[in-house]
Write a protein that holds these residues in place. Structure first.
Motif, short mmCIF file in Angstrom:
data_model
loop_
_atom_site.label_atom_id
_atom_site.label_comp_id
_atom_site.label_asym_id
_atom_site.label_seq_id
_atom_site.Cartn_x
_atom_site.Cartn_y
_atom_site.Cartn_z
N UNK A 25 0.57 -1.45 -0.03
CA UNK A 25 0.10 -0.27 0.47
C UNK A 25 1.00 1.03 0.03
N UNK A 26 1.68 1.08 0.53
CA UNK A 26 2.97 2.26 0.32
C UNK A 26 3.31 2.72 -0.65
N UNK A 27 3.88 1.28 -1.35
CA UNK A 27 4.27 1.24 -3.14
C UNK A 27 3.06 1.99 -4.02
N UNK A 28 1.59 1.90 -3.13
CA UNK A 28 1.06 2.15 -4.34
C UNK A 28 -0.04 3.59 -4.49
N UNK A 29 1.03 4.37 -2.93
CA UNK A 29 0.55 5.37 -2.43
C UNK A 29 1.41 6.14 -3.62
N UNK A 30 2.24 6.09 -4.33
CA UNK A 30 3.78 6.53 -4.92
C UNK A 30 2.94 6.58 -6.54
N UNK A 31 1.87 6.04 -7.24
CA UNK A 31 1.88 5.62 -8.32
C UNK A 31 1.42 7.14 -9.02
N UNK A 32 1.84 6.95 -10.57
CA UNK A 32 1.09 8.43 -10.67
C UNK A 32 -0.73 7.90 -12.05
N UNK A 33 -0.62 7.41 -11.84
CA UNK A 33 -2.16 6.97 -12.38
C UNK A 33 -2.86 7.36 -11.07
N UNK A 34 -4.00 8.62 -12.06
CA UNK A 34 -4.71 9.47 -11.30
C UNK A 34 -6.33 9.28 -10.58
N UNK A 35 -6.71 7.65 -11.84
CA UNK A 35 -7.91 7.21 -11.22
C UNK A 35 -7.84 5.67 -10.69
N UNK A 36 -7.75 6.00 -9.54
CA UNK A 36 -7.57 4.27 -8.79
C UNK A 36 -8.08 4.65 -7.88
N UNK A 37 -8.64 2.87 -7.26
CA UNK A 37 -9.87 2.79 -5.93
C UNK A 37 -8.31 1.38 -5.78
N UNK A 38 -8.49 1.19 -4.48
CA UNK A 38 -7.92 0.19 -3.87
C UNK A 38 -8.58 -1.25 -3.07
N UNK A 39 -8.81 -1.98 -3.28
CA UNK A 39 -9.80 -2.64 -2.33
C UNK A 39 -8.64 -4.26 -1.50
N UNK A 40 -8.18 -3.99 -0.26
CA UNK A 40 -7.70 -4.68 0.52
C UNK A 40 -9.48 -6.20 1.24
N UNK A 41 -8.50 -7.23 0.57
CA UNK A 41 -9.82 -8.57 1.40
C UNK A 41 -8.69 -9.09 2.04
N UNK A 42 -9.44 -9.15 3.33
CA UNK A 42 -8.55 -9.84 4.79
C UNK A 42 -9.33 -10.99 4.38
N UNK A 43 -8.66 -12.52 4.40
CA UNK A 43 -8.60 -13.61 4.24
C UNK A 43 -8.08 -14.07 5.38
#
Length: 302
Positions: A25-43
């Motif tokens: 998630x820290x890595x994804x915070x740095x991405x340049x693409x402007x329109x994302x959502x992140x879904x974390x499924x906790x198993x």
């Protein structure tokens, strides 16, 4: 939002690995693409990652309360996702800041492309390739090989091209294709489900592409551990299950002959010679699962 930047839903599964998921998630915070959502499924079955939704309030966090496996967890994430494109990404990966743009561009270049994958490198050896495409799976032996595996990345696989299947650690597909193909087959639970999914995309008329302009780094085998009996069980079980679901006609006859005359005795003998009764038992139990689940049982969930 401009049409050039359709929404991408990134889905990742946390299974007793909150610290590793947080690094992704820290890595994804740095991405340049402007329109994302992140879904974390906790198993998670031991310590759920409740803190993830606090540390990263921009994610969608879903706790399943049980281990639903790779397919089951991702299916729940897909049902929650709202993006035009859906990206299944292992939690034990980290990404380049600009990794999404080339994948979206490749998908937009041709409506017949159903799935696209990045170049995958090893996190501990970031110049070493894990995946640069796959050769086709032999329908009789069930074997297929990764292009570039363990080679140093010197740009030798920097040309985008179709590939026989996607890598489960990082695969993106369009919502339009997914709505035609359906969700992943949950009866696999762990391993081979992405290979089965790719065969279904291909049977629906879609192609699968490798896009090397996109890069991620994979921390291999953190969840199950290398050489675990769990891995042995599901590999033994699901290799045959995959072949039963995706081999047809006379090739299926040859597949059964090869599998039971060559592959099974070879594996059993190997474990016996090593005196490895734990893995011998796990392999046999995985094989036996297929005897107790007939054709109707393996095709009821697509």
């Amino acid at each position: 939002m401009p049409a050039d930047f359709p929404k991408v839903s990134i889905i990742t599964i946390n299974f007793n690995g909150t610290a590793v998921t947080a690094e992704l998630l820290q890595s994804l915070e740095k991405i340049t693409y402007p329109d994302i959502e992140v879904v974390v499924v906790d198993n998670s079955t031991k310590t759920p990652g409740h803190e993830l939704s606090i540390r990263f309030p921009w994610i969608k966090y879903l706790e399943t309360g049980e281990n639903r496996g790779f397919a089951g967890g991702n299916n729940q994430g897909i049902e929650l996702a709202t993006g035009d494109y859906i990206f299944l990404l292992n939690n034990d990966t980290e990404v380049a800041p600009d990794f999404l743009e080339p994948l979206v561009a490749r998908m937009q270049s041709d409506t017949t492309i159903g799935v696209v994958c990045p170049k995958i490198l090893y996190f501990d050896e970031p110049d070493t390739i894990q995946f640069a495409g796959f050769l086709p799976i032999n329908p009789i032996t069930g074997r297929g090989f990764s292009i570039g595996y363990l080679e140093k990345d010197k740009g030798q696989y920097n040309e985008a091209r179709p590939t026989s299947r996607a890598h489960g650690a990082a695969m993106m597909f369009s919502r339009a294709a997914m709505e035609k193909v359906g969700l992943m087959a949950e009866l696999f639970f762990l391993y081979y489900e992405e290979m089965d999914y790719c065969e279904r995309f291909k049977r629906a008329g879609y192609t699968i592409w490798y896009e090397p302009k996109s890069k991620i780094w994979h921390k291999e085998s953190i969840s199950t551990g290398k050489g675990s009996t769990l891995k042995t069980y599901y590999y033994g079980r699901n290799r045959l299950l995959y072949l039963r679901r995706n081999t047809f006609g006379f090739q299926r006859v040859l597949m059964y002959l090869y599998y039971f005359i060559i592959a099974v005795p070879k594996n059993l003998l190997g474990y016996l010679i090593k005196g490895d009764t734990a893995h011998l038992k796990a392999f046999w139990q995985g094989l036996a699962w297929n005897f107790s689940n007939g054709s109707a049982d393996i095709h009821d969930k697509k």
